[in-house]
Write an enzyme that holds these catalytic residues in place. Structure first.
Site, PDB file in Angstrom:
ATOM      1  N   LYS A 111      92.192  28.283 -58.924  1.00 39.72           N
ATOM      2  CA  LYS A 111      90.834  28.074 -59.453  1.00 39.72           C
ATOM      3  C   LYS A 111      90.810  26.798 -60.259  1.00 39.72           C
ATOM      4  O   LYS A 111      91.824  26.402 -60.827  1.00 39.72           O
ATOM      5  CB  LYS A 111      90.437  29.242 -60.362  1.00 39.72           C
ATOM      6  CG  LYS A 111      88.944  29.419 -60.523  1.00 39.72           C
ATOM      7  CD  LYS A 111      88.381  30.121 -59.323  1.00 39.72           C
ATOM      8  CE  LYS A 111      86.949  30.523 -59.485  1.00 39.72           C
ATOM      9  NZ  LYS A 111      86.621  31.573 -58.503  1.00 39.72           N
TER      10      LYS A 111
HETATM   11  N1  GLU Z   1      84.329  30.924 -55.939  1.00 42.31           N
HETATM   12  C1  GLU Z   1      84.284  31.960 -54.966  1.00 42.31           C
HETATM   13  C2  GLU Z   1      85.054  33.175 -55.439  1.00 42.31           C
HETATM   14  O1  GLU Z   1      85.251  33.364 -56.608  1.00 42.31           O
HETATM   15  C3  GLU Z   1      84.697  31.478 -53.593  1.00 42.31           C
HETATM   16  C4  GLU Z   1      86.131  31.073 -53.453  1.00 42.31           C
HETATM   17  C5  GLU Z   1      86.456  30.476 -52.093  1.00 42.31           C
HETATM   18  O2  GLU Z   1      85.669  30.583 -51.180  1.00 42.31           O
HETATM   19  O3  GLU Z   1      87.528  29.897 -52.028  1.00 42.31           O
HETATM   20  O4  GLU Z   1      85.425  34.015 -54.668  1.00 42.31           O
END
Ligand code: GLU
Length: 423
Positions: A111
């Protein structure tokens, strides 16, 4: 005045840790594996210089945390928000590892976050911030290393800039370095709706399990970004009655139900705040929408919305988590004691990353699928995972959240054992 909740309850990393510990203990995870999986594998803090429109130079603080690459490249969004912290990004990266494992897609977890207020920045400033953030991470990112996506405060446009900056650095087209891109640039059909669609599929499955009807089933949704607005739209089209809506400006409740399409037009095309929406409804705080009379409550905004203090006020029969970490661990027990059927975040919002996986596959193949095909595959993944989690919970006599963690941790731990530790 209600008392403010204890600050430690608000530490999302602790929230992720507590659930991990409970699940790891129940799995009887050996000490070494436990330690390996508990900590992220890499973290970086960036001080990102950005020339502002007024001529000043500002330095923004950003992070990228790679929690795990045991099952594949890191995967997870980039968040732009004023209250981003390293602990939060760590928690979100950890959740990505479990989320990808629970839906069984070949990714680890990562993240990113930048402390900024995207609503107060111009398009040019956001573009320069995104490009410099990406450039600083260019050695870390890559289709086989770490693949970002949108999250709170970032969009398809942000992902287009990430893709372009990365491609300029590696001197070749590399669409698979990031997902959630515009369709014109290698994005996937159905990705925009995917998280909301996944939420709906989980709600459908929960209703089936509880023998409740979809038609007229009352739904309150907190959050009107990508997840909340798409969930509201798709669910209304499918026959649900959306009685509660909320965005950052506040919440609205109307027992007669909202016309979601009009609310979306109001917010997204007319750029007005949801609480001024003329479609009727009682105004309240964004969080209070979750505590109104309804059958399904969907927190689809940010962390720490349902706490030890307010969990008793949830009136819904089903809690389906579209956001990451909306319920604190202290609130879990209260929700469980009220007999509320919970679809935990790592399952409830996994539709987004599942279609991100499809996008990555399509980019690498250079072959694109029709939207119906994407939706069908998403449906398969979500219904299969839902059934597995619920069955696991029943067999092991744990709640759905711990079951999802156990399934996920077990998958990552077995992959780790097979690989062995290069130490
Ligand atoms: N930000 C989204 C989540 O928390 C998508 C993550 C992604 O598609 O890599 O799942």
């Amino acid at each position: 005045m209600p008392q403010a909740p204890a600050p430690e309850e608000m530490n999302v990393y602790q929230n992720a840790e507590v659930r991990f510990e409970v699940a790891a203990q129940k799995l009887g995870l050996e000490q070494g594996l436990y330690r390996y999986l508990k900590y992220p594998s890499k973290e970086v803090t960036l001080y990102i210089p950005v020339g502002l429109d007024n001529g000043q130079l500002e330095i923004f603080v950003g992070y990228r945390v790679l929690h795990s690459t045991v099952r594949g490249p890191g995967k997870g969004g980039i968040r732009f928000a004023p209250d981003v912290t390293l602990d939060e990004v760590r928690a979100l990266a950890t959740w990505m590892t479990w989320k990808c494992a629970v839906v069984n897609i070949p990714f680890g977890g990562a993240k990113g976050g930048v402390i900024c207020d995207p609503r107060k920045m111009s398009r040019g400033e956001l573009e320069r911030l995104t490009r410099r953030y990406t450039a600083e991470l260019s050695e870390w990112l890559g289709p086989e290393r770490d693949v970002p996506a949108p999250d709170v405060g970032t969009s398809e446009q942000t992902m287009a800039w990430v893709m372009d900056t990365y491609a300029m650095h590696v001197r070749q087209a590399t669409t698979a370095v990031v997902t959630g891109k515009p369709i014109e640039l290698g994005g996937s059909a159905g990705r925009r709706e995917a998280t909301g669609r996944g939420v709906m599929i989980c709600c459908d499955k929960a209703l089936e399990k509880l023998r409740m009807k979809r038609d007229g089933c009352r739904v309150a949704i907190q959050g009107f970004g990508n997840v909340g607005s798409m969930a509201a739209k798709l669910m209304q089209e499918a026959g649900y009655k959306i009685v509660g809506l909320a965005d950052i400006s506040g919440g609205l409740y109307n027992e007669k139900g909202f016309e979601v399409g009009k609310a979306i037009d109001w917010v997204y095309n007319q750029k007005k705040s949801l609480t001024d929406y003329p479609g009727g409804g009682t105004k309240m705080s964004a969080r209070d929408v979750l505590f109104q009379p309804c059958d399904i409550a969907i927190p689809a905004a940010i962390e720490n919305q349902i706490t030890e203090q307010n969990a008793k006020n949830v009136q819904a029969r089903v809690l389906c988590e579209g956001a990451n970490g909306p319920t604190t661990w202290q609130a879990d027990a209260i929700i469980e004691s009220k007999g509320i059927f919970t679809v935990p975040d790592i399952l409830g919002n996994a539709g987004g990353v599942t279609v991100s996986y499809f996008e990555w596959v399509q980019d690498r193949q250079g072959f694109f699928w029709r939207e119906q095909e994407v939706n069908e595959r998403l449906y398969d993944v979500m219904t299969h995972t839902f059934d597995q989690v619920v069955r696991y919970a029943e067999t092991h006599k744990v709640n759905n959240r711990i079951a999802a963690y156990m399934l996920a941790i077990d998958r990552v731990a077995s992959a780790l054992k097979l690989r062995g530790i290069y130490a």
